[in-house]
Design an enzyme around this catalytic site. Structure first.
Site, PDB file in Angstrom:
ATOM      1  N   LYS A  51       0.538  -1.123   0.173  1.00  0.00           N
ATOM      2  CA  LYS A  51      -0.139  -0.055   0.189  1.00  0.00           C
ATOM      3  C   LYS A  51       1.107   1.333   0.074  1.00  0.00           C
ATOM      4  O   LYS A  51       0.979   1.996  -0.773  1.00  0.00           O
ATOM      5  CB  LYS A  51      -1.311   0.233   1.661  1.00  0.00           C
ATOM      6  CG  LYS A  51      -1.846  -0.843   0.778  1.00  0.00           C
ATOM      7  CD  LYS A  51      -2.832  -1.313   2.431  1.00  0.00           C
ATOM      8  CE  LYS A  51      -3.635  -2.218   2.346  1.00  0.00           C
ATOM      9  NZ  LYS A  51      -4.756  -2.487   3.118  1.00  0.00           N
ATOM     10  N   ALA A  68      -0.792   0.867   6.466  1.00  0.00           N
ATOM     11  CA  ALA A  68      -1.536   0.419   7.017  1.00  0.00           C
ATOM     12  C   ALA A  68      -2.246  -0.956   6.334  1.00  0.00           C
ATOM     13  O   ALA A  68      -3.226  -1.155   5.764  1.00  0.00           O
ATOM     14  CB  ALA A  68      -1.817   0.439   7.997  1.00  0.00           C
ATOM     15  N   ASP A  69      -2.705  -2.578   7.101  1.00  0.00           N
ATOM     16  CA  ASP A  69      -3.661  -3.131   6.785  1.00  0.00           C
ATOM     17  C   ASP A  69      -3.548  -3.971   8.115  1.00  0.00           C
ATOM     18  O   ASP A  69      -2.382  -3.958   9.458  1.00  0.00           O
ATOM     19  CB  ASP A  69      -3.064  -4.375   5.826  1.00  0.00           C
ATOM     20  CG  ASP A  69      -4.114  -4.903   5.841  1.00  0.00           C
ATOM     21  OD1 ASP A  69      -4.467  -4.512   4.667  1.00  0.00           O
ATOM     22  OD2 ASP A  69      -3.949  -6.122   6.194  1.00  0.00           O
ATOM     23  N   THR A  70      -4.567  -3.906   8.709  1.00  0.00           N
ATOM     24  CA  THR A  70      -4.862  -5.103  10.187  1.00  0.00           C
ATOM     25  C   THR A  70      -5.855  -6.264   9.836  1.00  0.00           C
ATOM     26  O   THR A  70      -6.411  -6.240   8.718  1.00  0.00           O
ATOM     27  CB  THR A  70      -6.029  -4.005  11.141  1.00  0.00           C
ATOM     28  OG1 THR A  70      -5.095  -2.630  11.000  1.00  0.00           O
ATOM     29  CG2 THR A  70      -6.388  -4.598  12.409  1.00  0.00           C
ATOM     30  N   GLY A 105      -0.050  -3.894  10.491  1.00  0.00           N
ATOM     31  CA  GLY A 105       1.560  -4.026   9.996  1.00  0.00           C
ATOM     32  C   GLY A 105       0.513  -2.337   9.185  1.00  0.00           C
ATOM     33  O   GLY A 105       0.341  -1.826   9.203  1.00  0.00           O
TER      34      GLY A 105
END
Length: 188
Positions: A51, A68-70, A105
């Site tokens: 991203k 970000a990634d959750t 992340g």
């Protein structure tokens, strides 16, 4: 002041980043997510890099990009956003009366004359009370779980099912803002 970009359309991430007092633009990453990893912490770091990297590659001026990634995981089983109500039910039933993990992340990329980047993953353990079938159906009917990893948002009505957490609360919301702010200060 260097331009700051959040590579996410998440209203929760926007709200959390605003807590820093920094001004920023929002340019959501639109690329296809490619997952090559299996371990939850590695998956979210890989996705956050994709991203942030996508948006960084589009910038002509010096700037800092946050991607970000959750995800929610129970053991090594990763739970993304539910595909439908049945999927949401399955997820919520599987984490009821148990402990699961939330991983976010984050990749921060500085472009320009002095390029730099950092990628990290934050993990929070979330403990839930038993959730009745009736409560799961009522929560799904609210529509709240449908756009959230693991089919719940800790900051909303689901809070009544949370027994406790170990780790960063804001990580569960979608951005470990304390750590993000500390890392941003190093790159600005």
């Amino acid at each position: 002041m260097m331009k700051l970009i959040l590579a996410s359309a998440s209203p929760r991430r926007k709200e959390l980043l605003a807590k820093t007092g920094l001004s920023f633009d929002i340019i959501p990453a639109r690329g296809e997510e490619t997952i090559t990893k299996k371990i939850p912490a590695e998956v979210v770091m890989e996705l956050s890099q994709q991203k942030a990297g996508e948006i960084a590659s589009q910038q002509a001026e010096d700037c800092i990009i946050i991607g970000a990634d959750t995800i929610v995981a129970k053991g090594d089983t990763i739970m993304g956003k539910p595909k439908d109500e049945a999927d949401a039910y399955r997820m919520l039933e599987s984490i009821s009366d148990d402990c699961h993990q939330v991983y976010t992340g984050v990749t921060i990329i500085r472009t320009g004359e002095h390029p730099a980047s950092i990628t990290f993953a934050e993990k929070t353990d979330v403990y839930l009370y038993p959730i009745s079938e009736q409560d799961i159906h009522a929560y799904i009917a609210s529509g709240d779980p449908m756009d959230k990893a693991g089919a719940y948002g800790i900051q909303g009505d689901f809070a009544v099912h949370v027994k406790g957490i170990q780790g960063d609360y804001y990580n569960v919301v979608g951005l470990p803002i304390g750590r993000v702010y500390q890392e941003l200060k190093k790159l600005m």
